[in-house]
Write an enzyme that holds these catalytic residues in place. Sequence first.
Site: not given
Length: 109
Positions: A78, A80, A82
């Site tokens: 998650h 990465q 973002h």
Amino acid sequence: MPDEQNLQFIMGLIINGGNAKSDAMEAVHAAKNGDFKLANQKLKEADDSLLEAHRSQKEMLTQEGNGNHFVVSLLTIHSQDHLMNASLFRDLAVEMVVVYKKLLQASID
């Protein structure tokens, strides 16, 4: 679950990635309203947040390179995601600011 230090790196990606994307979106809105000074300021802030996110990512990679293997969790993925989305949107926002600037100039001419 990642250990405390790795969790700090992960949260650095999520928080700074989120801030960068928000700042880039604010830059687009400012440009849409003709406020290019604010748009440029927000793009600079997005760049600063991305730099901080990349520092967190670099620390994660350094730890991995030093043999301290990182536990890959859904939270890691998650974070990465973002960062990737924030980087992509920042690049798109730069182009959108340019387009709005040209459109405004064309309407004046």
